[in-house]
Write an enzyme that holds these catalytic residues in place. Structure first.
Site, short mmCIF file in Angstrom:
data_model
loop_
_atom_site.label_atom_id
_atom_site.label_comp_id
_atom_site.label_asym_id
_atom_site.label_seq_id
_atom_site.Cartn_x
_atom_site.Cartn_y
_atom_site.Cartn_z
N CYS A 171 -19.97 16.37 18.53
CA CYS A 171 -19.86 17.68 17.89
C CYS A 171 -20.54 17.72 16.53
O CYS A 171 -20.54 18.75 15.86
CB CYS A 171 -18.39 18.06 17.78
SG CYS A 171 -17.62 18.03 19.41
N HIS A 311 -15.39 21.70 9.34
CA HIS A 311 -15.53 21.40 10.77
C HIS A 311 -14.39 22.06 11.53
O HIS A 311 -14.63 22.78 12.50
CB HIS A 311 -15.55 19.89 10.98
CG HIS A 311 -15.78 19.52 12.42
ND1 HIS A 311 -16.93 19.84 13.08
CD2 HIS A 311 -14.98 18.89 13.33
CE1 HIS A 311 -16.86 19.41 14.34
NE2 HIS A 311 -15.69 18.85 14.51
N GLU A 322 -9.50 16.58 7.37
CA GLU A 322 -10.66 17.09 6.63
C GLU A 322 -10.25 17.66 5.27
O GLU A 322 -10.90 17.37 4.26
CB GLU A 322 -11.36 18.17 7.46
CG GLU A 322 -12.61 18.72 6.76
CD GLU A 322 -13.37 19.72 7.61
OE1 GLU A 322 -12.83 20.16 8.65
OE2 GLU A 322 -14.52 20.04 7.25
N LYS A 343 -15.01 28.43 13.26
CA LYS A 343 -14.67 28.21 14.68
C LYS A 343 -13.49 29.08 15.10
O LYS A 343 -13.25 29.26 16.29
CB LYS A 343 -14.37 26.73 14.94
CG LYS A 343 -15.60 25.83 14.91
CD LYS A 343 -15.28 24.40 15.35
CE LYS A 343 -16.48 23.48 15.21
NZ LYS A 343 -16.74 23.07 13.80
N HIS A 348 -15.64 26.49 19.59
CA HIS A 348 -16.31 25.24 19.23
C HIS A 348 -17.53 25.05 20.12
O HIS A 348 -17.40 24.73 21.29
CB HIS A 348 -15.32 24.08 19.38
CG HIS A 348 -15.83 22.78 18.87
ND1 HIS A 348 -17.10 22.63 18.34
CD2 HIS A 348 -15.23 21.57 18.78
CE1 HIS A 348 -17.26 21.37 17.97
NE2 HIS A 348 -16.14 20.71 18.23
N PHE A 409 -16.74 13.12 17.99
CA PHE A 409 -16.17 11.97 18.70
C PHE A 409 -17.12 10.79 18.53
O PHE A 409 -18.34 10.93 18.64
CB PHE A 409 -16.04 12.27 20.19
CG PHE A 409 -14.79 13.03 20.58
CD1 PHE A 409 -13.86 13.44 19.65
CD2 PHE A 409 -14.57 13.34 21.92
CE1 PHE A 409 -12.71 14.14 20.03
CE2 PHE A 409 -13.43 14.04 22.32
CZ PHE A 409 -12.50 14.43 21.38
#
Lengths: 421, 82
Positions: A171, A311, A322, A343, A348, A409
């Protein structure tokens, strides 16, 4: 050794759950719209998939691309080409067929990433093989499924000969592609780079697989309210699809041709957690390092940061790690930052996310408006940074520094710093 | 059932048009796949695959290089049906 060169954005393009181009996507984001909708299929009944909605693309490629292009490209490449054509024209470049000579092809690069690649093509080909045998396999299968296919089609589209690349970091892929494009220009390998990310995973297999990892929201009765980063009632991310592309250019090259400049891409910071395949380092060391390196490259300090596009996928562990990282890095200065989690509206986009959020950050700096975060009825008390909710918030006048964070990831962390031109 | 020459030409024209975006009336018997229709080897193999399906024939790989023109393909498919 010559000094690194400044990099500016001279063109933007997108096709997303919010709109078929960058302008309509940005307008919908400022208006706080959601791109999530119920799937038009029976995957839930057919396969037992517990998720019945996603942020599907608003304008289908069939509406804007000729039929032969549709047949030769996986949807991931189709989205990338749509966004590229918009961004390229937006930057004031003509088509190769028009004999456009504003950029030397040997000084022109393409960096377009996908997190997952041509999965529609891969799975269709597997069905064909099992049901009809090898002689029915279409010969375009490999060039359609390879993860560098969108990058290759973009390279062909614009005639880029300085190199075409496809960095894969889940991502974070779209942001890492833009970061690599920045480096190509800073180091002198190219004058112009078309960079971004794309993803087309609205297929039952990846949706079932993400559902199996328990990372998707199950709010089937309320798709538009499902992506709710920082809300106490968040229950996972909403899968999205689409692409976003930016035209990066050395400041000198842009000035020489009188190009309109949106903003400067002043810093890129990369790091990896070396911690876990899916969980972020709970101390946020990698995230902090990425943001710190990007700010250092930009020559900016914590006090300069006015806006962060987080993010923030709408998972509890990811979102809070985050904001803890931001608070650790910026200290008390984090009180003055406007945090946006777009998002909440787009879903996403996986490999497209970092690129779309770069476009949002560029537009935020250019228009001095931080986009809203929707669906935050009850902010998590552990949220450590001021959140822009419901309506856009003005950014200060003068020099502003904005950060776009993208994490993937595998422990991939990318931070990009955008400043006004 | 066997297809006539005309039906095969029309069917091939539809396949080529779908693959290349050319109008169907550009696909005529004397046209060369490579020189006139600008069809590359991958597109040619795609067209062959679809033609095999449409006309229920087998076009061996070693035969494809002999199909220079649309007329060559029609002739081969007519013969392969027999």
């Amino acid at each position: 050794m010559t000094a690194p060169r400044d990099v500016v954005v001279t063109g933007i393009g997108a096709t997303t759950p919010l709109g078929g181009d960058a302008a309509s996507t940005w307008a919908a984001a400022l208006a706080g719209e959601s791109g999530a909708r119920t799937f038009e299929n029976d995957w839930a009944e057919q396969y037992g998939i517990p998720v019945t909605f996603g942020a599907t693309i608003k304008v289908k490629p069939e509406e804007v691309l000729p039929r032969p292009e549709i047949k030769r490209m996986d949807p991931s490449a189709q989205y990338a080409i749509i966004a590229t054509r918009e961004a390229w024209a937006d930057a004031g470049f003509g088509t190769a067929a028009e004999g456009d000579q504003q950029v030397d092809p040997e000084r022109l690069g393409a960096v377009v990433s996908s997190g997952i690649g041509g999965i529609w093509t891969t799975l269709d080909a597997w069905d064909t093989l099992r049901e009809r045998g090898a002689r029915r396999m279409l010969p375009m299968t490999v060039p359609m499924l390879m993860p560098n296919s969108p990058s290759a089609y973009v390279e062909l589209e614009i005639g880029a000969q300085a190199g075409a690349h496809a960095l894969v970091s889940a991502c974070a892929s779209g942001a890492e592609a833009i970061g690599y494009g920045i480096e190509m220009i800073r180091s002198g390998r190219a004058d112009v780079v078309v960079a971004g990310g794309t993803e087309a995973t609205m297929h039952p297999m990846p949706i079932a697989a993400f559902a199996a990892s328990r990372t998707l929201s199950l709010r089937n009765d309320d798709p538009q309210g499902a992506s709710r980063p920082y809300d106490v009632d968040r229950d996972g991310f909403v899968i999205g699809e689409g692409a976003a592309i930016v035209v990066l250019e050395s400041a000198e090259h842009a000035a020489a041709r009188g190009a309109r400049v949106y903003a400067k891409l002043a810093g890129v910071g990369l790091s990896s957690d070396a911690y876990h395949i899916t969980s972020p380092d709970p101390e946020g060391k990698g995230q902090i390092a990425a943001m710190r390196r990007a700010l250092e490259m930009a020559g900016a300090t914590a006090a300069d940061v006015a806006h962060i596009n987080a993010h923030a996928t709408s998972t509890k562990v990811g979102d809070l790690t985050e904001t803890n990282s931001i608070r650790t890095l910026l200290g008390g200065e984090a009180d003055h930052v406007l945090l946006s989690a777009t998002k909440s509206m787009t879903g996403h986009l996986l490999g497209g996310a970092g690129a779309l959020e770069t476009v949002f950050t560029v537009k935020a700096v250019q228009e001095r408006l931080a986009p809203p975060t929707i669906n935050v009825a009850n902010p998590d008390p552990e949220l450590k940074v001021p959140l822009v909710r419901d309506a856009p918030a003005p950014l200060p006048a003068g020099d502003v520094v904005a950060v776009n964070n993208s994490f993937g990831f595998g422990g991939h962390n990318v931070a990009l710093v955008v400043t006004n031109a | 059932m066997a297809y006539t020459d005309t039906e095969i030409l029309e069917g091939l024209a539809e396949i080529v048009a779908e693959e290349t975006g050319l109008p169907t009336d550009a696909v005529q018997l004397e046209k060369s796949f490579t020189d006139d229709l600008d069809i590359d080897s991958l597109s040619m193999m795609t067209i062959v695959t679809h033609a095999e399906d449409k006309f229920s024939v087998r076009i061996p790989d070693e035969e494809v290089k002999n199909l220079a023109t649309v007329g060559d393909a029609v002739t081969f498919i007519v013969g392969a049906q027999a």
